[in-house]
Design an enzyme around this catalytic site. Structure first.
Site, PDB file in Angstrom:
ATOM      1  N   LYS A  15       0.820  -1.203   0.000  1.00 38.91           N
ATOM      2  CA  LYS A  15       0.000   0.000   0.000  1.00 38.91           C
ATOM      3  C   LYS A  15       0.862   1.264   0.000  1.00 38.91           C
ATOM      4  CE  LYS A  15      -2.664   0.234   3.521  1.00 38.91           C
ATOM      5  NZ  LYS A  15      -3.243   1.309   4.344  1.00 38.91           N
ATOM      6  N   ARG A  90     -12.237   3.062   9.252  1.00 40.50           N
ATOM      7  CA  ARG A  90     -12.001   1.717   9.768  1.00 40.50           C
ATOM      8  C   ARG A  90     -13.290   1.040  10.218  1.00 40.50           C
ATOM      9  NH1 ARG A  90      -6.547   0.809  10.372  1.00 40.50           N
ATOM     10  NH2 ARG A  90      -5.253   2.644  10.700  1.00 40.50           N
ATOM     11  N   ARG A 129      11.155 -11.476   4.807  1.00 41.15           N
ATOM     12  CA  ARG A 129      11.843 -10.180   4.853  1.00 41.15           C
ATOM     13  C   ARG A 129      12.989 -10.184   5.859  1.00 41.15           C
ATOM     14  NH1 ARG A 129       6.922  -5.803   4.547  1.00 41.15           N
ATOM     15  NH2 ARG A 129       6.698  -6.289   6.750  1.00 41.15           N
ATOM     16  N   ARG A 162      12.574  -8.824  11.631  1.00 43.28           N
ATOM     17  CA  ARG A 162      11.831  -8.056  12.626  1.00 43.28           C
ATOM     18  C   ARG A 162      10.917  -8.984  13.421  1.00 43.28           C
ATOM     19  NH1 ARG A 162       8.766  -3.441   9.527  1.00 43.28           N
ATOM     20  NH2 ARG A 162       7.215  -4.407  10.840  1.00 43.28           N
ATOM     21  N   ARG A 173      -2.328 -10.813  12.809  1.00 37.04           N
ATOM     22  CA  ARG A 173      -2.554  -9.481  12.227  1.00 37.04           C
ATOM     23  C   ARG A 173      -3.519  -9.556  11.045  1.00 37.04           C
ATOM     24  NH1 ARG A 173       3.374  -7.784  11.293  1.00 37.04           N
ATOM     25  NH2 ARG A 173       2.758  -6.291   9.690  1.00 37.04           N
TER      26      ARG A 173
END
Ligand code: ZN
Length: 216
Positions: A15, A90, A129, A162, A173
């Protein structure tokens, strides 16, 4: 051209990159509610002071305050050529309020660009990642490997993952995201404003596809 845009998509779907590309290509004003709060509080506006009084007491800023702030923001001159709304709405009440205020100031939402993503693939992408501990350069174990395993190409620093990029944390999430977003997507689909794009194509292809659609 469609230029009053809401941008939606799960974490890791690209995004941020798309927002930057669209902003530059179409001279849109990128609006995030976080930035909006900071600007108002820093500038000491009446709404900023009101928002700050809630934050200082440890409360969330009520929707009415956010919506009033957003109305002022979207009415500004720099939004005349179009805006890219990110992170808002939201909830359904927020979406309804946004619908009313944007109609009121004659800058109605024209399209909701939703980045669709297969969760499995998203998890694969994000859990691969790696980041350089020294300089922050990003890597990926499949798609953007360093020349030497675990070592940054630029500075020789160690690469690490991370903490919130692991598979378990991501699943949680994403589940939250899907659960929270589903009603909003339905809301905009009913109004025929929802447009889904496959975010698993490369970022350039995604940008081209979205641009083409907006230019129709
Ligand atoms: Zn580095």
């Amino acid at each position: 051209m469609l230029k009053n845009i809401i941008l939606m998509g799960p974490p890791g779907a690209g995004k941020g990159t798309l927002a930057k590309q669209l902003k530059h290509a179409f001279h849109l004003t990128h609006i995030s509610t976080g930035d909006m709060f900071r600007e108002n509080i820093k500038g000491g506006t009446p709404l900023g002071l009101l928002a700050k009084s809630f934050i200082d007491q440890g409360h969330l800023v009520p929707d009415e305050v956010t919506i009033e702030m957003l109305k002022e923001r979207l009415a500004k001159d720099d939004c005349a050529n179009g805006f890219l709304l990110d992170g808002f709405p939201r909830t359904i009440p927020q979406a309804e309020a946004l619908e009313n205020l944007s109609t009121e100031i004659n800058r109605p939402i024209q399209v909701v660009v939703n980045l669709d993503c297969d969760n499995q693939e998203l998890i694969r992408r994000i859990s691969g990642r790696r980041v350089c501990k020294n300089c922050g350069a990003p890597y990926h174990v499949d798609t953007m490997k360093p020349k030497v395993d675990g070592v940054c190409d630029f500075c020789g620093g160690p690469l690490y993952q991370r903490a919130d990029d692991n598979e378990e944390a991501l699943k949680i999430r994403l589940d939250h995201y899907v659960h929270d977003t589903k009603p909003l997507l339905d809301f905009y689909a009913q109004r025929e404003l929802l447009e889904n794009f496959d975010s698993l194509q490369g970022s350039q292809e995604l940008f081209n596809q979205v641009s083409q659609f907006l230019n129709k």
